[in-house]
Each structure stands twice: as structure tokens, then as C-alpha cells.
Scaffold this motif. Structure first.
Motif, PDB file in Angstrom:
ATOM      1  N   GLY A 128       0.813  -1.207   0.000  1.00  0.00           N
ATOM      2  CA  GLY A 128       0.000   0.000   0.000  1.00  0.00           C
ATOM      3  C   GLY A 128       0.845   1.254   0.000  1.00  0.00           C
ATOM      4  N   GLU A 129       0.467   2.204   0.840  1.00  0.00           N
ATOM      5  CA  GLU A 129       1.204   3.454   0.901  1.00  0.00           C
ATOM      6  C   GLU A 129       2.622   3.275   1.436  1.00  0.00           C
ATOM      7  N   TRP A 130       2.893   2.132   2.073  1.00  0.00           N
ATOM      8  CA  TRP A 130       4.201   1.867   2.657  1.00  0.00           C
ATOM      9  C   TRP A 130       5.031   0.914   1.800  1.00  0.00           C
ATOM     10  N   GLU A 131       4.660   0.763   0.535  1.00  0.00           N
ATOM     11  CA  GLU A 131       5.285  -0.272  -0.281  1.00  0.00           C
ATOM     12  C   GLU A 131       6.772  -0.047  -0.537  1.00  0.00           C
ATOM     13  N   ARG A 132       7.260   1.150  -0.343  1.00  0.00           N
ATOM     14  CA  ARG A 132       8.687   1.407  -0.538  1.00  0.00           C
ATOM     15  C   ARG A 132       9.531   0.942   0.657  1.00  0.00           C
ATOM     16  N   TRP A 133       8.877   0.603   1.748  1.00  0.00           N
ATOM     17  CA  TRP A 133       9.592   0.248   2.967  1.00  0.00           C
ATOM     18  C   TRP A 133       9.683  -1.266   3.134  1.00  0.00           C
ATOM     19  N   ARG A 134      10.730  -1.689   3.786  1.00  0.00           N
ATOM     20  CA  ARG A 134      10.877  -3.086   4.168  1.00  0.00           C
ATOM     21  C   ARG A 134      11.528  -3.137   5.549  1.00  0.00           C
ATOM     22  N   VAL A 135      11.141  -4.127   6.312  1.00  0.00           N
ATOM     23  CA  VAL A 135      11.682  -4.297   7.655  1.00  0.00           C
ATOM     24  C   VAL A 135      12.081  -5.754   7.822  1.00  0.00           C
ATOM     25  N   GLY A 136      13.050  -5.971   8.634  1.00  0.00           N
ATOM     26  CA  GLY A 136      13.502  -7.344   8.845  1.00  0.00           C
ATOM     27  C   GLY A 136      14.392  -7.431  10.063  1.00  0.00           C
ATOM     28  N   GLY A 137      14.890  -8.600  10.278  1.00  0.00           N
ATOM     29  CA  GLY A 137      15.757  -8.809  11.422  1.00  0.00           C
ATOM     30  C   GLY A 137      16.118 -10.265  11.559  1.00  0.00           C
ATOM     31  N   GLY A 138      16.663 -10.580  12.681  1.00  0.00           N
ATOM     32  CA  GLY A 138      17.066 -11.968  12.900  1.00  0.00           C
ATOM     33  C   GLY A 138      17.533 -12.176  14.312  1.00  0.00           C
ATOM     34  N   VAL A 139      17.766 -13.440  14.628  1.00  0.00           N
ATOM     35  CA  VAL A 139      18.282 -13.807  15.931  1.00  0.00           C
ATOM     36  C   VAL A 139      19.159 -15.044  15.780  1.00  0.00           C
ATOM     37  N   GLN A 140      20.225 -15.081  16.534  1.00  0.00           N
ATOM     38  CA  GLN A 140      21.085 -16.261  16.604  1.00  0.00           C
ATOM     39  C   GLN A 140      21.213 -16.663  18.063  1.00  0.00           C
ATOM     40  N   TRP A 141      20.873 -17.919  18.334  1.00  0.00           N
ATOM     41  CA  TRP A 141      20.936 -18.445  19.701  1.00  0.00           C
ATOM     42  C   TRP A 141      21.755 -19.723  19.698  1.00  0.00           C
ATOM     43  N   GLN A 142      22.551 -19.886  20.718  1.00  0.00           N
ATOM     44  CA  GLN A 142      23.306 -21.125  20.854  1.00  0.00           C
ATOM     45  C   GLN A 142      23.406 -21.513  22.319  1.00  0.00           C
ATOM     46  N   SER A 143      23.530 -22.803  22.548  1.00  0.00           N
ATOM     47  CA  SER A 143      23.672 -23.304  23.912  1.00  0.00           C
ATOM     48  C   SER A 143      25.068 -23.018  24.436  1.00  0.00           C
ATOM     49  N   GLY A 144      25.268 -23.284  25.708  1.00  0.00           N
ATOM     50  CA  GLY A 144      26.535 -22.971  26.346  1.00  0.00           C
ATOM     51  C   GLY A 144      27.685 -23.815  25.844  1.00  0.00           C
ATOM     52  N   THR A 145      28.891 -23.265  25.956  1.00  0.00           N
ATOM     53  CA  THR A 145      30.118 -23.954  25.562  1.00  0.00           C
ATOM     54  C   THR A 145      31.137 -23.796  26.682  1.00  0.00           C
ATOM     55  N   TYR A 146      32.122 -24.678  26.691  1.00  0.00           N
ATOM     56  CA  TYR A 146      33.155 -24.582  27.715  1.00  0.00           C
ATOM     57  C   TYR A 146      34.387 -25.357  27.277  1.00  0.00           C
ATOM     58  N   MET A 147      35.501 -25.097  27.949  1.00  0.00           N
ATOM     59  CA  MET A 147      36.725 -25.877  27.843  1.00  0.00           C
ATOM     60  C   MET A 147      37.209 -26.138  29.260  1.00  0.00           C
ATOM     61  N   ALA A 148      37.660 -27.354  29.521  1.00  0.00           N
ATOM     62  CA  ALA A 148      38.107 -27.714  30.863  1.00  0.00           C
ATOM     63  C   ALA A 148      39.330 -28.611  30.775  1.00  0.00           C
ATOM     64  N   GLY A 149      40.163 -28.576  31.820  1.00  0.00           N
ATOM     65  CA  GLY A 149      41.356 -29.408  31.851  1.00  0.00           C
ATOM     66  C   GLY A 149      42.259 -28.991  32.986  1.00  0.00           C
ATOM     67  N   LEU A 150      43.544 -29.165  32.802  1.00  0.00           N
ATOM     68  CA  LEU A 150      44.534 -28.808  33.800  1.00  0.00           C
ATOM     69  C   LEU A 150      45.442 -27.715  33.263  1.00  0.00           C
ATOM     70  N   ASN A 151      45.755 -26.755  34.108  1.00  0.00           N
ATOM     71  CA  ASN A 151      46.679 -25.672  33.785  1.00  0.00           C
ATOM     72  C   ASN A 151      47.726 -25.612  34.891  1.00  0.00           C
ATOM     73  N   ALA A 152      48.963 -25.975  34.546  1.00  0.00           N
ATOM     74  CA  ALA A 152      50.051 -26.039  35.527  1.00  0.00           C
ATOM     75  C   ALA A 152      49.667 -26.918  36.713  1.00  0.00           C
ATOM     76  N   GLY A 153      48.985 -28.024  36.414  1.00  0.00           N
ATOM     77  CA  GLY A 153      48.612 -28.982  37.443  1.00  0.00           C
ATOM     78  C   GLY A 153      47.338 -28.653  38.177  1.00  0.00           C
ATOM     79  N   GLN A 154      46.734 -27.506  37.891  1.00  0.00           N
ATOM     80  CA  GLN A 154      45.502 -27.102  38.562  1.00  0.00           C
ATOM     81  C   GLN A 154      44.340 -27.114  37.563  1.00  0.00           C
ATOM     82  N   PRO A 155      43.127 -27.502  38.029  1.00  0.00           N
ATOM     83  CA  PRO A 155      41.991 -27.558  37.107  1.00  0.00           C
ATOM     84  C   PRO A 155      41.567 -26.166  36.649  1.00  0.00           C
ATOM     85  N   PHE A 156      41.100 -26.096  35.419  1.00  0.00           N
ATOM     86  CA  PHE A 156      40.543 -24.852  34.899  1.00  0.00           C
ATOM     87  C   PHE A 156      39.245 -25.153  34.161  1.00  0.00           C
ATOM     88  N   ARG A 157      38.417 -24.143  34.021  1.00  0.00           N
ATOM     89  CA  ARG A 157      37.186 -24.245  33.245  1.00  0.00           C
ATOM     90  C   ARG A 157      36.870 -22.875  32.660  1.00  0.00           C
TER      91      ARG A 157
END
Length: 817
Positions: free
Chosen positions: A723-752
């Protein structure tokens, strides 16, 4: 004024809910009878065609091949009759009628297909009038100018030009329209918008892509493979590409050696028959300025020679202090019709990225906890850089034979250069800083020959493609590294001008690798029944690998050869109805490795299998595609970094991990929900774990890569107002992800190290100021979410984590001529 929506488009809008319900429930619905099914396929299921000018008999054969409709005819009856060709969207019978209009012939439908007969009372003519039907997308898959978020043809998975529904693997495409709508600049942006794929950046310019739990190494250009490593190869600028095609899972049939994660195919823009030109300028936060010029059109009166040139320049700072990027792109290509059936395309490109950036990123505490440093923190110096350059030349010759067969010969040569001088922090309980100066040239040559076309067996039409490939790669990494600081480091009060530029022993490391892959493959698409299609293929690879390394005066050499390694591919597609197909596929995995053991030997190649089953939907004449897939990947002999590096003759040593399994679910929808509403969305669940680990049995049953999210959801959408707004366009998006981690030993001590689940939202508003001028505003990270985009692997070896980009804007103006 925009034309009123057609009845078909209106019906499309009313049927959205029915489409979604039908897609989810199609496997449970009773199948329609064969006659009704055939009627739906021939009368209502319109397709897109591109039939070139030429003899009418050849045009009909090509049309029958593309439509899948069998036709019985005597070519002698059509001798001397020609057609100017047919392009566009239409049903099978309508297409026959348009092709035969004015020829004195017509087709009659029979139980076995179509029969060509003379039409009484219509004298034949030797030339037919031009026939053009407006199409929403060309048959070759080109997306430029279509406004679509999908494509109608892809050959990345099997080498055969098939629709997304006809391909028995998970597919995605980033069309030219999506690139423009989301203001994508390079492949990193495209990957961020692709379902099921994760991008990580360990530090400044070290880019890696992952899918289904594994690293993506398969990158091709117009179907020709090329070596890609984000450390050393500049991320391809998207201004010169029509689309980015992604096949998730193994693609051994078309690429041979490679990972089972995914393959990314960059499809270049082609010269156009009509003149077109666009000038684009953009300005954004952090002094982000970019301009592009794209010119294309005929170079002679007959348009038998056509050219295209793209020039781009960008200069931008970053939300991170000191960081700056200057990027230049030059692209030129020429297409020449050497005859009515022969097309030659040649071209070249230069991309130069001058990056003022550091080797490292954001550091963690020794136990992996967050130091809550400002997002603009820069832990390098003002003399650091990480420059990259890509150069390429390419040529493609295609000749169309009779009856739909064609021969294609392709060649490309790529030169990539990287040099960096940088630093990163270490935190093995106390702070220190290391630096390095390296250079890495990479030369890759690719040559390919393909022959493809239809054939008839037992009264049904099938397809075949045969190909041979040669790929040669020579890469080198040379330079030196060392410790710069062991005390006096305060990450909360950093000064980029506090250390003079150091000198490193550039003879410390010199790694040189040469590998050559020679391949031949054969694939067939069998049509045993109207509803059933089988794709069977096999490939043989000859692989030669040679490595020469020198590390701190110690030189070693290793090589191996693989002779006639077989890779098998099998896929089946069954049409449930006129809109849905079920599929299953299998392919082998073969991936050579460059990692070495403690003894200095190269680890044997990874081998395994890739399985996938799913259902696909295709609606509204192919402008909307959906898919739901289950996958399982099994890998054996994958290299892993050894925890104990004592006695290692190189800077790092590895061992075979045993067996890794990745399995999961992928769901995707892309295309047009209505004439005004486009969407691209996908959800992925991935579970990758060690089934057996000889180097560390304690990892058995554990996740393979905890830095890769198990759940990933991406959505992009655009709506054009009316209609009267035909020159306009709107949009968007979303990105979602679950949690991530790295764990192990650093100089003999645990890290996360951990990043909890997060979501990032984007917004765009566009305005068509005139028929030539378009304006668009993109806002990224709309709610200014603070998160870690990449974690890094260990708090000891380097502060290479990276914050996600804060809220920012980009204003773009595009003028077309």
C-alpha cells in the motif's frame, strides 16, 4: 506502483499454515494414487527452464531431460525447424505447448509419457517467434536479481545439477539477496548466517569454521576445490559472488579428500547479456567505510562477448582498540560465445587485506575464570600486523552436445600470501608474553574435466556425470618465535606503545608441504519409477603427500602415498506427494592428516562413514524449501594433541584418538512464505563424542569438542510492506546457541572456561527512495549483549578468546543504473 498480488500469490498466503502442517505430517499421510501423482507433477508442478536457441529437436530433448518427462518423437520430422529458446517458469504441458507453438506439431499425453504428432491445419515454419516467460530464478541457480533466499539448482553435493529437494543431503544457500539484506561483507558473515555452522576466531585473524562437530576444510570456487586455512588465507570478499552454497556432511564424491563437516562452494558472479551497473557506499560505527562498483554487460552488438568488473574498498577500525582493517578487491571476468553451443569464461581476482591486529585476544585467569576486562581491550602493540593476500586466475570452457550432453573443462590457479608479526599472553599461573614473526605462501592449481548428460535405459531417462580432477598444493610456513616478557604484565593497565618492535630468528621454523590429488569419479541418477530416484557414485583418488620440517635446527621429513583410494556414494529420494520427498544417503570419509607422532611419522588418514536420512519439502514452485534431517558420522584415526610433549621433534606432536561419533538433527526453512515475506531459519542439535580414544582412554564417552555448541538456532527474515508503505521493508534476525566450555589442567591445577547460552538479535530497515536509489540501515547486536564469541582452548597457552561485537550500525546506499 507495484502490481496487485495475483490469485496464485494470494492463495499462497492463505495456505501457509497448511504447508507447515503438511511438511510435519507428510510421512503419516496416505499417498495419492499414481495417476493423481503424475497429474500433479506434470500439470501443476511448474519448474524453471533455460532452453538455448537452436534446432527444435534438440530443444525438445533438452526440455524433456530437464522436466523429467519422456517424449517419443522422430527427429527427422523436425529437420530444419528451429527455436529461439525458452526461459522461465511453467508446467510441463505448458512448456511443450510454448516450444511447439507455430511449428505445426503438438504433444499428446499417454501412459508412457508424451507423443509428438502433427497438428492438423497448422503449417510448419522454419523459425519460431521469441518465447520468454518471466522466471523467479534461472535454471543454473543464479540468485542475483531474483530477490530470493533460495536457489533452484545446486551441484555441490553430487556434481549433478539438482534442486534442493532432489539432493539427498542437507543443503543451504546464502543468496545474493540475503547478502545484501544482511550487509554481509565476507565469508565469515555468510557462515554466521548459515544454519548448523559455527565460526570461531582464536585471536585476531585466525578464522575456523565448524559443522556437525568438525572443522570445515572443504572450500571450492565454482566447484573447483582449493586449500583453505583461516590462519593464512584471506576470508573471501562476497562482492564478487552470486551465492554461497553449503552442503553439510561428507562430500567425498565431489571433493575426494576432506572433512565430513561440510563443503562450502563460492559461486562467482557472471557477465550479463544486458548492461547493468551499481554503486554502493556504506558507513558504520568505528569508522567503517566501504564502497563498491559493479559493472556488467555486452562488449559487442551481438552480446556474444560479455564482461563484468567489481571493485571494492573498505577501511574500518574495530570495537577493539588499535585494530584496523584495510581491504581491497579487484575482480574481472569475460564470457564469450565461441559458437551457439560453446561458452568460454575467463577471469581473475585480487584481494588484499592489511590488518593491524594482534596474534592474541582476551586472556583468562589461570583457573579459566572471567577477568571481566573491557570489550575494547587490546593486549598487543601498535607495530603488530596480520596481512593476507589472495590472487587467482580461472578459466571454464563448456560445450553443449546433442541430446542434452555437455563437456566442461575448468582450471584455476590461486596464490595466497600471509605474513604476521604478533604477540599473545600466557598464563600458566604467572603472566608472560610470547611473540612470533611468520610468513606463509600457498600456491594451489586445479584442473577438472566433466562430461554429463541424459541417457535412456529400459524406456526411462536417467542422468550420468563423469569427471577427472587434478589438484596440486604447495604451502610453507617459515619464521621464528620467542618469549618477550616474563614479568611486569598488568592486564588491567595495558599500554600498546610500551614495547619496541622485536627481532625474531626467522630461520627457527620452516615447514614445507606438497600434496597432489588425482581423481576420477562417476555418478548416475537413476529414474526407476516416477516417484523414485537413485543416485549412485564412486570415486578413485591417488594422493601424494610430502612434508619437510625444520624446528630449531632439527630437520625431519615424512611422506605417504594413497593409491586408488575408493569413495562410494549412494542416495535414494522418494516423492511422498507433489511437495514432499523422503531421502537417505551414505558416503565414505577420507581425510589425510599433516600431524606427526613423537617418532616424527605422519599420522595415517582419517577414514569413516557418513549416514543421513530426512524429509524435504518444496512449495510455491520451488521458492520455499524445507528440510528435516538425521545424521550420523563415524570417524577413525583422528589426530589429537598429546598431553605429554616430551621428546617431540617438532613444535607439537599428536596421536591417533581412535574413534569419534557425531550424530544429530537439522531442520531448515528458506525462501518465500508470501510474495512479500522471506525467511531463512534453521535449528541444529549435534552430539559428538569419543567412542574410543587410544591416546587418552579417559575421554571415551566424553564430548569431542565442548567449545562447539550442541544446540544452534538461526533466523533471518524480511518483510516488504504494501500500500502506501510499499517502498519500505523491515527485517531482522536472531542467533541463539547453547553454552560452551573448555576444561582441563593448567600447571597442574583444574581450569574451566565457560560461555553460557546466549542470543543476539539484529534489525534492518530499508527504503526504496527511487527506482535507482535504495537505502538500508542494519543494526547488529540490537540489545548490546556482552558475550564471548570464541573461548580459546586453554588459559595457559594464550589469551586468544574473543568478545562478540557490541551493538553497531551500518547505513548503506545503493544506486543502480
Amino acid at each position: 506502483m507495484r502490481q496487485p498480488i495475483s490469485l496464485r500469490a494470494a492463495a499462497r498466503a492463505r495456505s501457509l499454515s497448511a504447508v507447515l502442517i503438511a511438511f510435519l505430517a507428510s510421512a503419516c499421510l496416505p499417498y495419492p494414487g499414481s495417476d493423481a501423482h503424475a497429474q500433479g507433477r506434470t500439470d501443476s508442478a511448474a519448474q524453471h527452464y533455460d532452453i538455448p536457441p537452436g534446432p527444435l529437436a534438440e530443444a525438445l530433448s533438452r526440455y524433456a531431460q530437464q522436466s523429467g518427462a519422456a517424449i517419443v518423437m522422430d527427429a527427422a520430422d523436425l529437420q530444419g525447424l528451429r527455436t529461439p529458446g525458452l526461459t522461465g517458469t511453467h508446467g510441463v504441458e505448458e512448456g511443450f505447448r510454448l516450444l511447439l507453438q507455430g511449428s505445426g506439431f503438438a504433444v499428446t499425453r499417454t501412459s508412457a509419457g508424451y507423443l509428438l504428432r502433427k497438428a492438423p491445419g497448422m503449417p510448419p515454419v522454419t523459425a519460431l517467434p521469441s518465447i520468454t516467460v518471466q522466471a523467479s530464478a534461472p535454471l543454473d541457480g543464479t540468485t542475483e536479481g531474483t530477490g530470493s533466499y533460495t536457489t533452484h539448482s545446486m551441484g555441490t553435493a553430487t556434481g549433478l545439477a539438482l534442486s534442493m529437494r532432489e539432493t539427498p543431503q542437507s543443503l543451504s544457500v546464502i543468496s545474493r539477496q540475503r547478502m545484501d539484506d544482511q550487509a554481509m561483507v565476507n565469508i565469515e558473515d555468510a557462515v554466521e548466517g548459515t544454519p548448523g555452522i559455527v565460526m570461531q576466531k582464536a585471536g585476531g585473524e585466525r578464522v575456523t569454521f565448524y559443522a556437525r562437530g568438525f572443522w570445515i576444510r572443504n572450500l571450492t570456487y565454482d566447484g573447483l576445490p582449493s586449500y583453505y586455512d583461516g590462519d593464512t588465507v584471506a576470508s573471501p570478499d562476497l562482492a564478487m559472488y552470486d551465492r554461497v552454497e553449503i552442503v553439510r556432511g561428507a562430500t567425498g564424491l565431489t571433493t575426494g579428500a576432506g572433512t565430513p563437516s561440510a563443503a562450502i562452494n563460492m559461486v562467482r558472479k557472471k557477465p550479463t547479456h544486458d548492461f547493468q551497473m551499481s554503486v554502493t557506499g556504506s558507513v558504520g560505527r568505528w569508522n567503517n567505510f566501504r564502497s563498491d562498483v559493479d559493472v556488467s554487460g555486452p562488449l559487442n552488438a551481438q552480446a556474444s562477448v560479455r564482461g563484468r568488473a567489481v571493485v571494492g574498498y573498505q577501511n574500518k577500525d574495530s570495537f577493539v582498540d588499535v585494530v584496523n582493517n584495510e581491504s581491497t578487491l579487484l575482480y574481472a571476468t569475460l564470457a564469450a560465445d565461441l559458437g551457439p553451443r560453446t561458452l568460454l569464461t575467463v577471469g581473475g581476482a585480487l584481494q588484499r587485506d592489511n590488518n593491524r591486529n594482534t596474534w592474541g585476544g582476551v586472556p583468562w585467569a589461570a583457573d579459566g575464570s572471567d577477568l571481566h576486562l573491557p570489550r575494547n581491550s587490546y593486549f598487543g602493540y601498535d607495530w603488530e600486523f596480520w596481512d593476507k593476500e589472495n590472487k587467482e586466475l580461472f578459466a571454464d570452457l563448456e560445450h553443449r552436445l546433442a541430446n542434452g550432453w555437455k563437456i566442461r573443462v575448468g582450471a584455476s590457479k590461486r596464490w595466497s600470501r600471509m605474513e604476521y608479526l604478533g604477540t599473545h599472553l600466557l598464563n600458566y599461573g604467572t603472566w608472560s608474553q610470547a611473540g612470533a614473526h611468520y610468513a606463509a605462501p600457498i600456491d594451489t592449481a586445479n584442473y577438472a574435466l566433466q562430461v554429463s548428460g541424459p541417457f535412456t535405459l529400459l524406456g526411462r531417462r536417467h542422468e550420468l556425470i563423469w569427471g577427472a580432477n587434478l589438484q596440486k598444493t604447495h604451502r610453507m610456513l617459515a619464521g621464528g618465535q620467542g618469549t618477550l616478557l616474563t614479568s611486569g604484565i598488568d592486564v588491567h593497565n595495558w599500554r600498546p606503545d610500551s614495547l619496541p618492535k622485536p627481532d625474531f630468528d626467522l630461520q627457527m621454523l620452516r615447514n614445507e608441504y606438497r600434496h597432489e590429488q588425482r581423481s576420477t569419479f562417476l555418478a548416475t541418477r537413476w529414474n526407476p519409477a516416477d516417484r523414485l530416484k537413485l543416485i549412485l557414485g564412486a570415486r578413485l583418488d591417488w594422493y601424494d603427500y610430502d612434508a619437510r620440517t625444520r624446528w630449531m635446527g632439527t630437520t625431519s621429513a615424512a611422506d605417504y602415498q594413497v593409491t586408488r583410494h575408493p569413495t562410494y556414494y549412494a542416495g535414494v529420494i522418494y516423492d511422498l506427494d507433489a511437495w514432499h520427498s523422503a531421502y537417505a544417503s551414505y558416503t565414505d570419509i577420507f581425510e589425510p592428516q599433516s600431524e606427526r607422532t613423537l617418532s616424527g611419522d605422519l599420522i595415517d588418514p582419517i577414514v569413516g562413514e557418513n549416514y543421513e536420512v530426512g524429509i524435504k519439502g518444496e512449495y510455491f514452485e520451488g521458492t520455499l524449501n524445507t528440510s528435516l534431517a538425521l545424521f550420523r558420522i563415524l570417524q577413525k584415526n583422528r589426530a589429537a594433541l598429546l598431553a605429554d610433549q616430551a621428546g617431540c621433534p617438532a613444535n607439537s606432536c599428536y596421536g591417533p584418538t581412535g574413534k569419534v561419533r557425531s550424530q544429530g538433527i537439522e531442520a531448515e526453512v528458506s525462501g518465500e512464505l508470501t510474495r512479500q515475506w522471506r525467511v531463512a531459519a534453521g535449528y541444529t542439535w549435534t552430539d559428538a563424542e569419543y567412542v574410543r580414544n587410544d591416546a587418552d582412554p579417559g575421554l571415551e564417552g566424553q564430548r569431542f569438542d565442548t567449545a562447539f555448541p550442541q544446540h544452534l538456532f538461526k533466523l533471518s527474515t524480511l518483510y516488504r510492506l504494501s500500500g502506501e508503505w510499499e517502498r519500505w521493508r523491515v527485517g531482522g534476525g536472531v542467533q541463539w546457541q547453547s553454552g560452551t566450555y573448555m576444561a582441563g589442567l593448567n600447571a597442574g591445577q583444574p581450569f574451566r572456561i565457560e560461555q553460557k547460552a546466549y542470543a543476539v538479535a539484529n534489525l534492518l530497515v530499508g527504503f526504496q527512495a527511487s527506482s535507482n536509489l535504495d537505502l538500508q540501515l542494519n543494526v547488529s547486536n540490537l540489545f548490546d549483549k556482552r558475550y564471548y564469541h570464541s573461548l580459546g582452548s586453554h588459559p595457559g597457552w594464550g589469551g586468544v578468546a574473543r568478545y562478540g561485537t557490541p551493538r553497531n550500525f551500518l547505513l548503506t546506499a545503493r544506486y543502480t543504473f
